[in-house]
Design a protein around this motif. Structure first.
Motif, PDB file in Angstrom:
ATOM      1  N   THR A   1     -59.718 -11.630 -21.646  1.00 24.25           N
ATOM      2  CA  THR A   1     -59.676 -13.022 -21.202  1.00 24.25           C
ATOM      3  C   THR A   1     -60.058 -13.919 -22.369  1.00 24.25           C
ATOM      4  O   THR A   1     -61.060 -13.672 -23.051  1.00 24.25           O
ATOM      5  CB  THR A   1     -60.639 -13.256 -20.025  1.00 24.25           C
ATOM      6  N   VAL A   2     -59.258 -14.954 -22.584  1.00 22.21           N
ATOM      7  CA  VAL A   2     -59.478 -15.900 -23.671  1.00 22.21           C
ATOM      8  C   VAL A   2     -59.604 -17.297 -23.069  1.00 22.21           C
ATOM      9  O   VAL A   2     -58.773 -17.691 -22.246  1.00 22.21           O
ATOM     10  CB  VAL A   2     -58.301 -15.859 -24.677  1.00 22.21           C
ATOM     11  N   GLU A   3     -60.639 -18.028 -23.481  1.00 17.57           N
ATOM     12  CA  GLU A   3     -60.824 -19.429 -23.084  1.00 17.57           C
ATOM     13  C   GLU A   3     -60.545 -20.287 -24.309  1.00 17.57           C
ATOM     14  O   GLU A   3     -60.947 -19.939 -25.426  1.00 17.57           O
ATOM     15  CB  GLU A   3     -62.257 -19.676 -22.596  1.00 17.57           C
ATOM     16  N   ALA A   4     -59.857 -21.410 -24.097  1.00 20.05           N
ATOM     17  CA  ALA A   4     -59.524 -22.292 -25.220  1.00 20.05           C
ATOM     18  C   ALA A   4     -59.334 -23.717 -24.712  1.00 20.05           C
ATOM     19  O   ALA A   4     -59.238 -23.952 -23.504  1.00 20.05           O
ATOM     20  CB  ALA A   4     -58.244 -21.801 -25.905  1.00 20.05           C
ATOM     21  N   THR A   5     -59.282 -24.646 -25.643  1.00 24.84           N
ATOM     22  CA  THR A   5     -58.904 -26.023 -25.341  1.00 24.84           C
ATOM     23  C   THR A   5     -57.748 -26.394 -26.255  1.00 24.84           C
ATOM     24  O   THR A   5     -57.533 -25.775 -27.301  1.00 24.84           O
ATOM     25  CB  THR A   5     -60.081 -27.004 -25.551  1.00 24.84           C
ATOM     26  N   LEU A   6     -57.025 -27.413 -25.840  1.00 22.61           N
ATOM     27  CA  LEU A   6     -55.813 -27.795 -26.562  1.00 22.61           C
ATOM     28  C   LEU A   6     -55.494 -29.248 -26.289  1.00 22.61           C
ATOM     29  O   LEU A   6     -55.617 -29.707 -25.150  1.00 22.61           O
ATOM     30  CB  LEU A   6     -54.655 -26.903 -26.081  1.00 22.61           C
ATOM     31  N   ARG A   7     -55.059 -29.968 -27.307  1.00 21.20           N
ATOM     32  CA  ARG A   7     -54.631 -31.357 -27.133  1.00 21.20           C
ATOM     33  C   ARG A   7     -53.165 -31.387 -26.696  1.00 21.20           C
ATOM     34  O   ARG A   7     -52.269 -31.771 -27.444  1.00 21.20           O
ATOM     35  CB  ARG A   7     -54.821 -32.157 -28.422  1.00 21.20           C
ATOM     36  N   MET A   8     -52.914 -30.915 -25.480  1.00 29.41           N
ATOM     37  CA  MET A   8     -51.601 -30.961 -24.821  1.00 29.41           C
ATOM     38  C   MET A   8     -51.871 -31.071 -23.328  1.00 29.41           C
ATOM     39  O   MET A   8     -52.827 -30.475 -22.837  1.00 29.41           O
ATOM     40  CB  MET A   8     -50.806 -29.668 -25.019  1.00 29.41           C
ATOM     41  N   SER A   9     -51.037 -31.783 -22.627  1.00 26.51           N
ATOM     42  CA  SER A   9     -51.149 -31.808 -21.173  1.00 26.51           C
ATOM     43  C   SER A   9     -50.599 -30.496 -20.619  1.00 26.51           C
ATOM     44  O   SER A   9     -49.849 -29.796 -21.309  1.00 26.51           O
ATOM     45  CB  SER A   9     -50.344 -32.987 -20.602  1.00 26.51           C
ATOM     46  N   PRO A  10     -50.941 -30.142 -19.383  1.00 30.70           N
ATOM     47  CA  PRO A  10     -50.335 -28.953 -18.788  1.00 30.70           C
ATOM     48  C   PRO A  10     -48.801 -29.012 -18.776  1.00 30.70           C
ATOM     49  O   PRO A  10     -48.138 -27.996 -18.968  1.00 30.70           O
ATOM     50  CB  PRO A  10     -50.907 -28.942 -17.369  1.00 30.70           C
ATOM     51  N   LEU A  11     -48.232 -30.198 -18.606  1.00 33.12           N
ATOM     52  CA  LEU A  11     -46.772 -30.341 -18.631  1.00 33.12           C
ATOM     53  C   LEU A  11     -46.216 -30.012 -20.016  1.00 33.12           C
ATOM     54  O   LEU A  11     -45.168 -29.378 -20.149  1.00 33.12           O
ATOM     55  CB  LEU A  11     -46.360 -31.755 -18.223  1.00 33.12           C
ATOM     56  N   ASP A  12     -46.939 -30.411 -21.061  1.00 32.13           N
ATOM     57  CA  ASP A  12     -46.525 -30.096 -22.432  1.00 32.13           C
ATOM     58  C   ASP A  12     -46.658 -28.602 -22.717  1.00 32.13           C
ATOM     59  O   ASP A  12     -45.844 -28.020 -23.440  1.00 32.13           O
ATOM     60  CB  ASP A  12     -47.329 -30.902 -23.448  1.00 32.13           C
ATOM     61  N   VAL A  13     -47.685 -27.973 -22.140  1.00 35.07           N
ATOM     62  CA  VAL A  13     -47.859 -26.537 -22.297  1.00 35.07           C
ATOM     63  C   VAL A  13     -46.667 -25.812 -21.679  1.00 35.07           C
ATOM     64  O   VAL A  13     -46.096 -24.897 -22.279  1.00 35.07           O
ATOM     65  CB  VAL A  13     -49.191 -26.059 -21.676  1.00 35.07           C
ATOM     66  N   ARG A  14     -46.268 -26.236 -20.493  1.00 27.39           N
ATOM     67  CA  ARG A  14     -45.097 -25.622 -19.846  1.00 27.39           C
ATOM     68  C   ARG A  14     -43.867 -25.760 -20.745  1.00 27.39           C
ATOM     69  O   ARG A  14     -43.161 -24.788 -20.992  1.00 27.39           O
ATOM     70  CB  ARG A  14     -44.816 -26.280 -18.498  1.00 27.39           C
ATOM     71  N   ALA A  15     -43.616 -26.952 -21.231  1.00 22.31           N
ATOM     72  CA  ALA A  15     -42.444 -27.187 -22.094  1.00 22.31           C
ATOM     73  C   ALA A  15     -42.530 -26.320 -23.351  1.00 22.31           C
ATOM     74  O   ALA A  15     -41.515 -25.766 -23.794  1.00 22.31           O
ATOM     75  CB  ALA A  15     -42.359 -28.668 -22.465  1.00 22.31           C
ATOM     76  N   HIS A  16     -43.722 -26.174 -23.906  1.00 20.04           N
ATOM     77  CA  HIS A  16     -43.905 -25.350 -25.102  1.00 20.04           C
ATOM     78  C   HIS A  16     -43.439 -23.917 -24.847  1.00 20.04           C
ATOM     79  O   HIS A  16     -42.679 -23.353 -25.634  1.00 20.04           O
ATOM     80  CB  HIS A  16     -45.378 -25.361 -25.528  1.00 20.04           C
ATOM     81  N   TYR A  17     -43.902 -23.325 -23.763  1.00 20.02           N
ATOM     82  CA  TYR A  17     -43.542 -21.925 -23.485  1.00 20.02           C
ATOM     83  C   TYR A  17     -42.076 -21.770 -23.103  1.00 20.02           C
ATOM     84  O   TYR A  17     -41.447 -20.776 -23.452  1.00 20.02           O
ATOM     85  CB  TYR A  17     -44.466 -21.316 -22.429  1.00 20.02           C
ATOM     86  N   GLU A  18     -41.519 -22.745 -22.418  1.00 15.38           N
ATOM     87  CA  GLU A  18     -40.101 -22.657 -22.051  1.00 15.38           C
ATOM     88  C   GLU A  18     -39.191 -22.754 -23.276  1.00 15.38           C
ATOM     89  O   GLU A  18     -38.067 -22.282 -23.242  1.00 15.38           O
ATOM     90  CB  GLU A  18     -39.755 -23.736 -21.022  1.00 15.38           C
TER      91      GLU A  18
ATOM     92  N   LEU B   1     -57.581 -23.939 -21.387  1.00 13.77           N
ATOM     93  CA  LEU B   1     -56.695 -22.791 -21.205  1.00 13.77           C
ATOM     94  C   LEU B   1     -57.523 -21.579 -20.823  1.00 13.77           C
ATOM     95  O   LEU B   1     -58.564 -21.322 -21.431  1.00 13.77           O
ATOM     96  CB  LEU B   1     -55.930 -22.474 -22.491  1.00 13.77           C
ATOM     97  N   THR B   2     -57.060 -20.857 -19.830  1.00 13.20           N
ATOM     98  CA  THR B   2     -57.605 -19.550 -19.495  1.00 13.20           C
ATOM     99  C   THR B   2     -56.436 -18.588 -19.597  1.00 13.20           C
ATOM    100  O   THR B   2     -55.414 -18.774 -18.931  1.00 13.20           O
ATOM    101  CB  THR B   2     -58.200 -19.520 -18.074  1.00 13.20           C
ATOM    102  N   VAL B   3     -56.567 -17.594 -20.459  1.00 16.74           N
ATOM    103  CA  VAL B   3     -55.478 -16.662 -20.729  1.00 16.74           C
ATOM    104  C   VAL B   3     -55.996 -15.245 -20.502  1.00 16.74           C
ATOM    105  O   VAL B   3     -57.071 -14.902 -20.972  1.00 16.74           O
ATOM    106  CB  VAL B   3     -54.977 -16.796 -22.182  1.00 16.74           C
ATOM    107  N   VAL B   4     -55.209 -14.447 -19.793  1.00 19.96           N
ATOM    108  CA  VAL B   4     -55.546 -13.040 -19.604  1.00 19.96           C
ATOM    109  C   VAL B   4     -54.378 -12.227 -20.160  1.00 19.96           C
ATOM    110  O   VAL B   4     -53.225 -12.431 -19.773  1.00 19.96           O
ATOM    111  CB  VAL B   4     -55.798 -12.685 -18.123  1.00 19.96           C
ATOM    112  N   VAL B   5     -54.698 -11.322 -21.094  1.00 20.31           N
ATOM    113  CA  VAL B   5     -53.681 -10.486 -21.733  1.00 20.31           C
ATOM    114  C   VAL B   5     -53.947  -9.040 -21.345  1.00 20.31           C
ATOM    115  O   VAL B   5     -55.096  -8.588 -21.362  1.00 20.31           O
ATOM    116  CB  VAL B   5     -53.719 -10.639 -23.273  1.00 20.31           C
TER     117      VAL B   5
END
Length: 155
Positions: free
Chosen positions: A76-93, A135-139
């Motif tokens: 599990t990884v915790e992070a912060t980012l200067r992007m909105s959740p909508l921008d995060v979605r667009a980034h991954y798409e 961001l909460t990420v689980v790999v």
């Protein structure tokens, strides 16, 4: 960090209740709703950064990793980012270096399930401010039963 997420939740939940089912598309009304959040210069996003050498972790550039916890085969990884959740979605798409298996968003929160480097990555981006997210990420292993978190909508 948890206090900031709690504070953001106190701000976000009433806004979610006011906007119905949260199904606003990434273009249009969703960005207007995010503008109601506090300015990011008023929300501290500068927790100490830690090293994140996690196979299969694919964060957007500019992510600031604040915690890494190994739990068996999952990390599990915790992070912060200067992007909105909508921008995060667009980034991954738009990424071509990974296979996006599922994406859902509700303006103030986006969930992404992706496959990369024979690993699976579940990511949840939650709005902290108008253009910043936690961001909460689980790999984990590339398997349906790897134990990654379920999407909140359950769909």
């Amino acid at each position: 960090m948890r206090l900031r997420v709690l504070a953001a939740t106190v701000v976000v939940l009433p806004l979610l209740a006011a906007c119905g089912d949260g199904s606003t598309s990434p273009t249009g009304g969703g960005r207007d709703l995010l503008a109601n959040l506090p300015s990011c210069d008023r929300v501290p996003m500068d927790d100490p950064e830690v090293e994140a050498d996690v196979p299969g972790l694919a964060l957007p550039e500019g992510s600031r990793v604040t915690a890494v916890v190994q739990q068996g085969v999952l990390t599990t990884v915790e992070a912060t980012l200067r992007m909105s959740p909508l921008d995060v979605r667009a980034h991954y798409e738009q990424r071509t270096d990974l296979d996006v298996l599922r994406v859902e968003d509700e303006v103030f929160e986006t969930e992404v399930l992706a496959r990369t480097e024979a690993r699976r990555m579940y990511l949840r981006a939650s709005a902290l401010c108008a253009d910043g997210s936690s961001l909460t990420v689980v790999v984990g292993p590339d398997s349906e039963d790897a134990g990654l978190p379920e999407f909140r909508s359950g769909g």
